[in-house]
Design an enzyme around this catalytic site. Sequence first.
Site, short mmCIF file in Angstrom:
data_model
loop_
_atom_site.label_atom_id
_atom_site.label_comp_id
_atom_site.label_asym_id
_atom_site.label_seq_id
_atom_site.Cartn_x
_atom_site.Cartn_y
_atom_site.Cartn_z
CB SER A 172 -0.91 0.09 1.16
OG SER A 172 -1.47 1.32 1.55
CE1 TYR A 190 -7.00 5.09 -3.12
CE2 TYR A 190 -5.12 4.74 -1.50
CZ TYR A 190 -6.62 4.52 -1.95
OH TYR A 190 -7.41 3.66 -1.16
CB THR A 237 -6.79 2.49 -5.67
OG1 THR A 237 -5.95 1.20 -5.13
CG2 THR A 237 -8.20 2.33 -5.11
CE LYS A 266 -7.80 -3.29 -4.37
NZ LYS A 266 -8.39 -1.98 -3.59
CG HIS A 284 -11.66 0.74 -1.41
ND1 HIS A 284 -10.94 1.16 -2.35
CD2 HIS A 284 -11.48 1.03 -0.23
CE1 HIS A 284 -9.94 1.98 -1.70
NE2 HIS A 284 -10.36 2.03 -0.49
#
Length: 260
Positions: free
Chosen positions: A4, A27, A53, A125, A149
């Site tokens: 992440s 992100y 994402t 994703k 999510h």
Amino acid sequence: MTLSFGASCSVEEVAASCDAVRFFQLYVYKRRDIAVNLVQRAEKSGYKAIVLTADVPRLGRREADIKNKMIVPQLKNLEGLMSTEVVSVKGSNFEAYANETIDSSLCWRDIAWLKSTTNLPILIKGILTREDAIKAMEVGAAGIIVSNHGARQLDYTPATISVLEEVVQAVGRRVPVLLDGGVRRGTDVFKALALGAQAVLVGRPVIYGLAAKGEAGVRKVMHMLKDELELTMALAGCPSVKDISRSHVRTDRDRLQSML
């Protein structure tokens, strides 16, 4: 494993700690230079893909975070790039931070921009429909992750297992399809593979194991999933993963059609 962007260890620290195949989750910020910095650091550190994402144009209403007035810690990967400190007189600081920093204008044409910043393949994703799966392939996605999510973004969003087959059929094996969300047992892995996923992503169970018993807990979780999958395969008559097929599962749609 997929690291992440908000991990408590940096891209470089994780790369130095293990030889596993690593992806980096991204992100896109309003400051696009930050995304470029993170992507290029991941590529330099030997990561094999970028996981974009795409289902957070805005942060969903996370009521527990609002009630607890959640505070965002300084994120290791953003040190020297931007601060996570925000001023919010009510609610979740995390929501305020996300609204201030995440680029809500991100759209399909931005995939070409992201591809221009790296040689790594890009997986998208957050895909839940046939239409979005086709669009993702059209803009050059190297893979699709069916994900809602963790059902934390939108109430009443469909369970990923219920839309997996629709996405797989739309893709037609032109790119890999992975399933994220709801995997708690080896039987869940089996069902996802039977419906056409090439692999599954496991999130919460790993965190539960980590919280309970640290690294040993994580190992235990992964061993449990593997053992349960192997047992399910044996009982279903599947000597190998390649033997798992659509005929091994029945969905609600199958049951409905049998009644008509």
